[in-house]
Scaffold this active site. Structure first.
Site, PDB file in Angstrom:
ATOM      1  CE  LYS A   1      -4.117  -1.825  -0.238  1.00  0.00           C
ATOM      2  NZ  LYS A   1      -3.788  -3.066  -0.544  1.00  0.00           N
TER       3      LYS A   1
HETATM    4  C1  LIG Z   1      -9.782  -2.231  -1.846  1.00  0.00           C
HETATM    5  C2  LIG Z   1      -9.309  -3.185  -0.560  1.00  0.00           C
HETATM    6  N1  LIG Z   1     -10.054  -3.042   0.545  1.00  0.00           N
HETATM    7  C3  LIG Z   1      -9.637  -3.685   1.531  1.00  0.00           C
HETATM    8  C4  LIG Z   1      -8.338  -4.469   1.737  1.00  0.00           C
HETATM    9  C5  LIG Z   1      -7.998  -5.102   2.916  1.00  0.00           C
HETATM   10  O1  LIG Z   1      -6.737  -4.501   3.471  1.00  0.00           O
HETATM   11  P1  LIG Z   1      -5.942  -5.319   4.453  1.00  0.00           P
HETATM   12  O2  LIG Z   1      -4.856  -6.241   3.928  1.00  0.00           O
HETATM   13  O3  LIG Z   1      -5.236  -4.134   5.101  1.00  0.00           O
HETATM   14  O4  LIG Z   1      -6.665  -5.839   5.448  1.00  0.00           O
HETATM   15  C6  LIG Z   1      -7.417  -4.457   0.375  1.00  0.00           C
HETATM   16  C7  LIG Z   1      -6.235  -4.968   0.601  1.00  0.00           C
HETATM   17  O5  LIG Z   1      -5.587  -5.231  -0.414  1.00  0.00           O
HETATM   18  C8  LIG Z   1      -8.011  -3.612  -0.690  1.00  0.00           C
HETATM   19  O6  LIG Z   1      -7.236  -3.539  -1.944  1.00  0.00           O
END
Ligand SMILES: Cc1ncc(COP(=O)(O)O)c(C=O)c1O
Length: 395
Positions: A193
């Site tokens: 990210k």
């Molecule tokens: C659009 C979106 N929502 C939620 C998430 C979930 O994030 P995390 O991996 O921090 O739980 C991601 C992760 O890739 C994502 O791209």
């Protein structure tokens, strides 16, 4: 087809490699030596710094273990009725939809606008039923959703809005920062990210009582976290006030995040520049390119996605991915639309054809490397790998 050389010995260009510098390394070492690895002063500092970056009060930010956790506890803290419908996009990571289900709610998909690749406000309006209680827009690739229209729909139908800002830390829409429109904004600090803590996330909440509840839910439902029990102010009893989850962020993770946040804008500038180089360099190719951001918005430049239509490009999307890999350039797919996956087909009888824009895009899209860590040589490698994969000479 010319294709890449058979045995490319260049180092693999990792997709989404983070920009980790000495400040992060030293802070992690200091944290390890401090004797306090769990949720404590470094997490509190990251929450404060993030709130300042977003123009919020520190009490409106809660650090958690992931964006998935942030979405889950936000929906629980929003106090929606069990089984209520939450409208979201089919072009997202499965975590968005899974969090709705884990919160005891029912996901309802509304198709994307193919130009913006974000959820279409008109499709949201069409998906509303008497059971709808929330909208969960995803600022896809870092491009803001049409928040004026979405907030107008929400206020007309009295719906909660939870923004999935996993791609969108730096994103703004008409001068307002992503994550501050809705009742909650949920951010990801996962390894690929815009800022990373390894795993990690943040919740912003407009309503201080609701964000306070989300914070308690993220740590077993306990009224005090470990730092407030074992920290330097002396032992304090806690009470379990509801049945929560284990979603807290560690100081060890926040140690990375504090310095990532300090360099967020610098890395944004680098990704902005690389995005622009890609747009120019690919303008003559038969591939689909992302739409330029609207003038009164700020794109987060999290993903740079091209579209490979086999009829125009003479190569199928998955073959293109293999060609890129053969040249040792990492790529991603964001995303096969959610209804392509078997579990959702079985559980909800979803079929990708019901959301044709997301289905088409999901079958054609390719994400190219876009990270603050990319050097000029890396960018040149991506440019040439794309052309070689398409059997087009010259960069
Ligand atoms: C659009 C979106 N929502 C939620 C998430 C979930 O994030 P995390 O991996 O921090 O739980 C991601 C992760 O890739 C994502 O791209």
């Amino acid at each position: 087809m010319t294709g890449p050389p058979r045995s490319d010995t260049r180092p693999f260009l990792v997709f989404g490699a983070p920009d980790i510098q000495e400040d992060e390394v030293q802070e992690v070492i200091a944290c390890l030596r401090s004797g306090w690895l769990g949720t404590g002063p470094r997490v509190a500092r990251l929450e404060r710094d993030f709130a300042v970056y977003k123009g919020c009060l520190p009490s409106q930010a809660a650090a958690v273990s992931s964006c998935t956790a942030a979405l889950h506890v936000s929906m629980v803290a929003a106090g929606l009725d069990r089984g209520a419908e939450v409208i979201t996009t089919p072009l997202t990571f499965c975590a968005t939809v899974n969090a709705i289900i884990h919160a005891g709610l029912t996901p309802v998909l509304a198709d994307i606008d193919p130009a913006t690749q974000c959820i279409s406000p008109e499709a949201i309006e069409a998906a509303i039923t008497p059971r709808t209680q929330a909208i969960l827009p995803v600022h896809f690739a870092g491009r803001p959703c049409e928040m004026d229209k979405i907030m107008a729909i929400a206020s007309k139908h009295r719906l909660v809005v939870i923004e999935d800002c996993a791609h969108a830390i730096e994103t703004e829409y008409r001068g307002q920062k992503a994550g501050t429109f809705g009742d909650f904004g949920c951010f990801s600090f996962y390894v690929t990210k815009n800022m990373v803590t390894g795993e990690g996330g943040m919740i912003l909440g407009r309503n201080e009582a609701r964000i306070a509840r989300a914070r308690v839910l993220a740590l077993h439902g306990m009224s005090k976290d470990a730092w407030h029990r074992f920290g330097d102010k002396g032992y304090k009893h806690y009470e379990v006030v509801e049945c929560g989850f284990k979603y807290n962020m560690m100081d060890l993770q926040a140690a990375i995040g504090i310095h990532q946040l300090a360099r967020l804008e610098q890395n944004w500038l680098r990704r902005h520049a690389v995005w622009g180089v890609y747009q120019q360099a690919f303008a003559d190719l038969p591939i689909g390119l992302p739409t330029e951001p609207d003038l009164d918005t700020r794109h987060g430049y999290h993903l740079y996605t091209i579209m490979i239509d086999s009829n125009r490009c003479g190569i199928a999307r998955d073959e293109f991915l293999e060609q890129m890999n053969a040249q040792r350039v990492g790529t991603g797919v964001h995303y096969l639309s959610v209804p392509e996956h078997p579990w959702y087909q079985q559980r909800f009888a979803w079929r990708p054809e019901a959301w044709p824009n997301a289905m088409k895009l999901g079958r054609e899209t390719v994400s190219l490397p876009l990270s603050g860590a990319l050097g000029e040589v890396d960018v040149a490698r991506v440019l040439s790998a794309v052309r070689t994969s398409l059997s087009i000479q010259g960069a």
